[in-house]
Design a protein around this motif. Structure first.
Motif, PDB file in Angstrom:
ATOM      1  N   LEU A 155       0.732  -1.191   0.107  1.00 56.97           N
ATOM      2  CA  LEU A 155       0.153   0.060   0.018  1.00 56.97           C
ATOM      3  C   LEU A 155       0.840   1.186  -0.072  1.00 56.97           C
ATOM      4  N   GLY A 171       1.203   5.130   1.298  1.00 57.88           N
ATOM      5  CA  GLY A 171       0.574   6.263   2.279  1.00 57.88           C
ATOM      6  C   GLY A 171       1.476   7.066   2.822  1.00 57.88           C
ATOM      7  N   PRO A 178      -2.640   4.619   4.652  1.00 58.22           N
ATOM      8  CA  PRO A 178      -2.540   4.343   3.522  1.00 58.22           C
ATOM      9  C   PRO A 178      -3.473   5.406   2.515  1.00 58.22           C
ATOM     10  N   SER A 231       0.514   1.953  -6.295  1.00 47.59           N
ATOM     11  CA  SER A 231      -0.843   1.569  -5.941  1.00 47.59           C
ATOM     12  C   SER A 231      -1.662   0.739  -6.910  1.00 47.59           C
TER      13      SER A 231
END
Length: 799
Positions: free
Chosen positions: A218, A220, A233, A296
């Motif tokens: 992920l 973030g 995230p 992503s």
């Protein structure tokens, strides 16, 4: 409770609550055996303190008083039991028991301490009449219901979620405390059904385990604290924050955008844990945000070493040996027409008048299949990517630049190998005959859409491109005839401008605009459509196993809703009878030139199905073609490359029965894959454009714009600003002159007192009051509400 005990308990719980407010991850300390026993006698209704000793996020503190998450310490065992382990112990005891026990008897058999009996009893009661246990006259039996269902999990912001089973049955409600941990959108899970559907209530289940994470990484923003480090995230929020051990931060700093690799899911553990895989940079930089989006969406950027090694074996230019058996079109006047910044030129065109007054149109496509052989590392990587991805200021190519921008690209004044579709057309634009084959061309020029349009408009380029004026004007004339023929058959011509981001040399946004379709765009479009249609006709006629580009008939409900919106906008059409492209094309023709034409085009486009790739030909509804495929862009789309390869094998007599079956199987598999990579690329491109739009708008707070209402919801209205393509929202809470209620059938908001209404398609003057780049949101207020905001108005008025 004694004072000393109350103080001790208060100290413990205050520590946890304080940690929660600071957003810290706490690992509650273990007490001594003597103190643990003392606290057990105090907290008979709470989980044991030992059960809290697990690395979780701040949500763990909420489980202290959650009776549905009991974890029991068995006196007969020296280790702690999780809920899942205890459920298995219960099932084993019921299987081995000669008779059906009551709860008290089952507790004795499992050696449950007296102090934990009430907690155990609540657990057993929660399992009654589920897929685990059934209770009859106070006695417990193993349930005979189905054990597990596999499906995809979708969470809600409120904490609960739903699982859509793979078998297509009705979705299953998952309470927050039955998710078995913090799950991610798209996770593939195994669910045990607890209760069937009842009335309007959905059936309810419990997640047993995560079979497959939707992603193991992920992107973030990194947030370090004195006690713990965590990453929030993108697109998920604080509830999904990821705990990062101190030794796994990769020296990231506060506020940096990072890529996190998640640790394997542990059943019963609520929080997410991981390690920082890569530090991208400052989270406020739009380029870093877009880079995070690329991660992503799992878009590969760099090419593997195997691909790089294969590139070294490719020739630097076209050799004489490669020309054998090819048509030689190097003396034909051929050229490319592309965007000004294009580097991957995969199509060129030529046109000449034949003695019989017919036209000979040549559409020459880069012969990528000559260089990329099936099964090579380059081919496998191209399949994996599926297509090129076009982002503001950059391209992530399907093929390495050595191929896409050089050897395969139809560059000017260089010999290049091509796959040509030569079509003889009557003056009325009807294809009389055609040939498809491999060729060599020598492009005379690299033209841009803008300079070709200048030739048509009599601008400065007309003199500079004098030797191309006649073929260009002939091409324009023919393309208009082809367009008219398409429209007569019902082909839908969506005249929608595209969002265009103007960047400076440093990649900063200096302007936003919407590009208008020019005659030069239509010229190339018509020729490519005709070539694709002709190759589809050839392939289907000889039963060649290719990938078709198909577009199904739209759903009746969506088309009825479209006609309903049209009526609200003042355009009433009869929508009885079968849905045909011709009927919808008539609508677009009637509304052409109206102020709301762009909005109607968009609504109709959203009402249609998405075009996809598949091996079975069902026609193309939107284009009103009975056969269609993609042949003209093999540098940036793998389906085109596959069509080149199989058509060539057929033409050269190498398409044996075994190869036929091979390609048919491959087409079935790659159809779904390439449709998915195309959707991913489209989504990423939209997200990247939005990031740049937000960057441009961040210093526009207090500015005034004219806009059009593009959407109406029960929480606000969406407004598209001028000719920039930017969309913002007026929230209901910011409309203080009345209490507005959504009229869904009328697609409008109506004030209860004043009866004032705001319709879809209305023009409206708005002010920008907030730009939240992190949330991806632009907040607007209508002109009559601006003074109440207290925001200083800027004198400069935008478009």
């Amino acid at each position: 409770m004694k004072t000393a005990e109350r103080k001790a308990c208060g100290l413990i719980f205050c520590s946890l609550v304080l940690g929660k407010k600071k957003g810290l991850y706490l690992r509650p300390f273990l007490l001594s055996t003597q103190k643990t026993a003392k606290f057990r006698s105090i907290f008979k209704r709470a989980p044991t303190l030992e059960s809290l000793y697990t690395p979780t996020n701040k949500a763990a503190s909420k489980n202290l008083t959650n009776p549905s998450l009991p974890v029991i310490l068995s006196a007969a065992m020296s280790k702690l039991l999780s809920k899942e382990e205890l459920v298995e112990k219960i099932k084993t005891a019921l299987k081995e028991n000669s008779h059906a026990p009551r709860i008290r008897e089952l507790a004795r058999r499992l050696s449950i301490p007296e102090g934990q009996y009430s907690q155990f009893r609540r657990l057993v009661k929660s399992l009654r009449n589920t897929a685990i246990l059934e209770a009859r006259r106070g006695k417990l039996f193993l349930s005979e219901r189905q054990e597990a269902i596999i499906g995809i999990y979708t969470p809600s912001r409120a904490g609960f979620g739903f699982v859509q089973p793979e078998d297509g049955s009705d979705e299953i409600f998952i309470a927050r405390d039955r998710a078995g941990g913090l799950l991610l959108p798209g996770d593939k899970v195994e669910v045990r059904l607890l209760r069937p559907a009842w009335g309007e209530m959905k059936r309810e289940g419990e997640v047993l385990r995560v079979l497959e994470r939707q992603t193991d990484q992920l992107v973030g923003t990194f947030h370090p604290t004195n006690r713990a480090n965590y990453v929030i995230p993108d697109g998920l929020g604080e509830r999904w924050e990821i705990y990062i051990p101190k030794e796994k931060t990769k020296s990231a700093h506060a506020g940096q955008k990072v890529v996190v690799k998640l640790s394997p899911h542990k059943p019963g553990v609520w929080g997410l844990e991981g390690e920082i895989f890569e530090v991208l940079g400052d989270a406020t930089s739009s380029e870093v945000v877009i880079q995070g989006l690329v991660f992503s969406y799992r878009i590969p950027v760099e090419f593997p070493r195997e691909v790089q090694r294969e590139l070294t074996s490719l020739p630097e230019k076209v050799g004489q040996e490669e020309l054998k058996g090819r048509w030689d079109f190097r003396k034909k006047t051929t050229f490319t027409i592309d965007p000004i910044d294009a580097k991957d030129h995969d199509d060129a065109v030529s046109l000449e008048k034949l003695p019989n007054k017919n036209w000979l149109l040549g559409v020459h496509i880069a012969d990528v299949s000559h260089y990329i052989r099936e099964g090579t590392a380059i081919d496998k990587e191209a399949i994996k990517r599926g297509n090129s991805v076009y982002l503001p200021g950059r391209v992530i190519p399907m093929l390495p630049h050595a191929l896409s921008s050089n050897l395969c690209s139809l560059l000017p004044r260089k010999d290049r190998l091509a796959y040509s579709c030569m079509m003889e057309l009557t003056p009325e634009g009807i294809v009389k005959s055609y040939e498809i084959g491999r060729a060599v061309i020598h492009s005379a020029a690299k033209l841009t859409y803008e300079e070709v349009q200048e030739v048509f408009d009599g601008g400065a380029s007309r003199k500079r491109l004098s030797k191309f004026v006649e073929p260009l004007e002939n091409m324009l004339q023919l393309s208009k005839i082809l367009l008219q023929n398409r429209m007569k058959k019902g082909s839908l011509d969506f005249d929608l401008p595209e969002d265009e981001i103007i960047l400076d040399d440093q990649g900063r946004v200096i302007d936003l605009k919407r590009s208008v379709r020019l005659d030069s765009h239509r010229l190339v479009e018509e020729f490519m459509l005709l070539a694709n249609q002709t190759v589809a006709r050839f392939s289907s006629g000889f039963n060649i196993p290719v990938l078709y580009r198909v577009h199904g008939t739209p759903d009746e409900e969506k088309i009825e809703a479209f006609f309903s919106i049209l009526a609200e906008l003042g355009h009433k059409f009869s929508h009885k009878g079968p849905i045909t492209p011709l009927r919808l094309a008539h609508v677009l023709q009637v509304v052409a030139g109206k102020p709301e034409v762009e909005l109607i085009n968009e609504i109709l486009l959203r009402s249609l199905k998405k075009a996809v790739y598949q091996d079975e030909n069902i026609g193309h509804f939107g284009l009103a073609f009975d056969r269609y495929l993609h042949f003209t862009s093999p540098i940036r789309r793998y389906p085109d490359l596959l069509v080149h390869r199989v058509v060539n094998e057929y033409q050269t007599g190498r398409l044996s029965h075994a190869r036929f079956e091979h390609y048919r199987t491959q087409a079935r598999r790659l159809g779904a894959h390439c449709s998915a990579t195309e959707r991913t690329a489209d989504e990423l491109e939209r997200e990247a454009v939005k990031v740049k739009q937000l960057e441009f708008m961040q210093d526009k707070v207090g500015e005034h714009y004219s806009g059009v209402v593009s959407g109406v919801t029960n929480f606000g209205i969406f407004v598209r600003l001028g000719d920039m393509g930017v969309e913002g929202m007026i929230r209901l809470r910011d409309l203080t002159d009345d209490y507005y209620v959504l009229d869904e059938r009328g697609h409008r908001l109506v004030g209860r007192k004043t009866k004032k209404s705001i319709h879809l398609g209305d023009k409206i003057a708005v002010w920008v009051v907030r730009v939240d780049r992190e949330a991806g949101r632009i907040d607007l207020v209508p002109g009559w509400e601006m003074e109440k905001t207290g925001i200083k108005q800027k004198k400069r008025h935008r478009r």
